[in-house]
Structures are given as C-alpha cells and as structure tokens.
Design a protein around this motif. Sequence first.
Motif, PDB file in Angstrom:
ATOM      1  N   PRO A 294      41.624  11.834   6.982  1.00 11.72           N
ATOM      2  CA  PRO A 294      42.847  11.965   7.972  1.00 11.72           C
ATOM      3  C   PRO A 294      42.531  12.409   9.098  1.00 11.72           C
ATOM      4  N   PRO A 295      43.618  12.034  10.165  1.00 11.46           N
ATOM      5  CA  PRO A 295      43.376  12.624  11.459  1.00 11.46           C
ATOM      6  C   PRO A 295      43.806  13.888  11.667  1.00 11.46           C
ATOM      7  N   TYR A 296      43.211  14.703  12.367  1.00  6.30           N
ATOM      8  CA  TYR A 296      43.696  16.185  12.758  1.00  6.30           C
ATOM      9  C   TYR A 296      44.045  16.135  14.053  1.00  6.30           C
TER      10      TYR A 296
ATOM     11  N   PRO B 187      43.502  26.691   8.111  1.00  8.81           N
ATOM     12  CA  PRO B 187      42.502  25.604   8.967  1.00  8.81           C
ATOM     13  C   PRO B 187      41.837  24.379   8.500  1.00  8.81           C
ATOM     14  N   TYR B 188      42.657  23.477   8.329  1.00  7.88           N
ATOM     15  CA  TYR B 188      42.167  22.202   7.779  1.00  7.88           C
ATOM     16  C   TYR B 188      41.210  21.543   8.898  1.00  7.88           C
ATOM     17  N   SER B 189      41.277  21.559   9.962  1.00  9.98           N
ATOM     18  CA  SER B 189      40.517  20.796  10.980  1.00  9.98           C
ATOM     19  C   SER B 189      39.364  21.680  11.358  1.00  9.98           C
TER      20      SER B 189
ATOM     21  N   TYR C 155      36.494  32.046   7.158  1.00  8.05           N
ATOM     22  CA  TYR C 155      37.781  32.450   6.725  1.00  8.05           C
ATOM     23  C   TYR C 155      38.022  32.361   5.458  1.00  8.05           C
ATOM     24  N   PHE C 156      37.320  31.656   4.392  1.00 10.98           N
ATOM     25  CA  PHE C 156      37.647  32.063   3.164  1.00 10.98           C
ATOM     26  C   PHE C 156      37.192  33.339   2.482  1.00 10.98           C
ATOM     27  N   GLN C 157      36.082  33.891   3.134  1.00  9.35           N
ATOM     28  CA  GLN C 157      35.602  35.036   2.739  1.00  9.35           C
ATOM     29  C   GLN C 157      36.758  36.167   2.811  1.00  9.35           C
TER      30      GLN C 157
ATOM     31  N   ASP D 299      45.090  15.027  -2.219  1.00  9.90           N
ATOM     32  CA  ASP D 299      45.284  15.487  -0.765  1.00  9.90           C
ATOM     33  C   ASP D 299      43.955  15.591  -0.407  1.00  9.90           C
ATOM     34  N   ARG D 300      43.394  14.847   0.731  1.00  7.76           N
ATOM     35  CA  ARG D 300      42.075  14.774   1.279  1.00  7.76           C
ATOM     36  C   ARG D 300      41.865  15.944   2.373  1.00  7.76           C
ATOM     37  N   ARG D 301      42.771  16.650   2.639  1.00  7.14           N
ATOM     38  CA  ARG D 301      42.364  17.959   3.573  1.00  7.14           C
ATOM     39  C   ARG D 301      41.929  19.187   2.728  1.00  7.14           C
ATOM     40  N   THR D 302      40.899  19.829   3.219  1.00  8.41           N
ATOM     41  CA  THR D 302      40.460  20.678   2.297  1.00  8.41           C
ATOM     42  C   THR D 302      40.284  21.995   3.347  1.00  8.41           C
TER      43      THR D 302
END
Length: 152
Positions: free
Chosen positions: A25-27, A64-66, A75-77, A148-151
């Motif tokens: 998907p485009p960001y 922060p998907y993009s 960020y996940f930490q 959803d493809r966004r991670t």
Amino acid sequence: MSDWRRIDIDAFDPDCRLTANDLIPPYERQVTLQELQPKMEQLRTLSSGGDTRGAVQLITQDPPYSADDTTKNQYFQVVLETLSQVRQADIINIVKELNTEQQIVLVKYLYKGMSLPEGQKQGGILLAWFEKLTQSSGVTPIVHYLSDRRTV
C-alpha cells in the motif's frame, strides 16, 4: 500435462502484470527516527509518571506505518516498555476505552512482540493484553490485523 494443478494461469493472462511492489500500500512519506523521538520521550514520560492510560492511547494513535524496519523496532522497544508497566488490573479498563482502530493497532503491536525475542521475554504480559483485548472486543481486531498489509 498430468499435473494441471501446478500450472500458473496468471502467466498466460496478458493483463496480469502485478509485481510484489504493486501489492504494497502507498504511504504518504517516510517517517524518520528523529520525527518519532518526541513521541517516544512523551511515552516514557507518561508511563514513568503513572499515566499508563494516556500512554496506551498515544501508542495506538498514528502508528509509524511508513517508517523503516530499524525505526519501527526502536519505537517498538518503547511500546513494549510502556505495555509492561501497566498493572494487570488496569488492562481491561484501558482496552475498553480504545476505539476499533486503536484496538487493531494494539493487536499489531502484540503480535509483533510475540514474534520478537525481546517480546517473548515479556510473553506473559503480552498474552495478558491479548486476553483482555479478545474478552473486550472479540476477534474483530485479529481479523483486521490478518487482512491489513500495514505493519508496525
């Protein structure tokens, strides 16, 4: 032609020219670590100050998907630190206050945590969040996560 189930029929279709990059998907634009630093500091401040409810609200807003993978991991930490500081008794009340989009983002963080070694060390906490989330909203956020493809 005895094994007709293994034929790639898309190879014979002249209109089918999709690549793997076409499915991403485009960001809007790439988010950098410098742009996320203030949010990360705010998360640390909220969670260390005892406002875990506000910290979880902030985590699930505008993920922060993009960003690139390194930025997402850093960020996940901070997200993992925040989720691990919430008391077990408060989890269900926090989850009930989240809207559907926020619950989907939370599920994405929980699955990411369970897939990383750092998160597996905090597995009990992540599973407690997961349990309370499914008790509160059912499987809807999980289905959205899977489609959803966004991670994060």
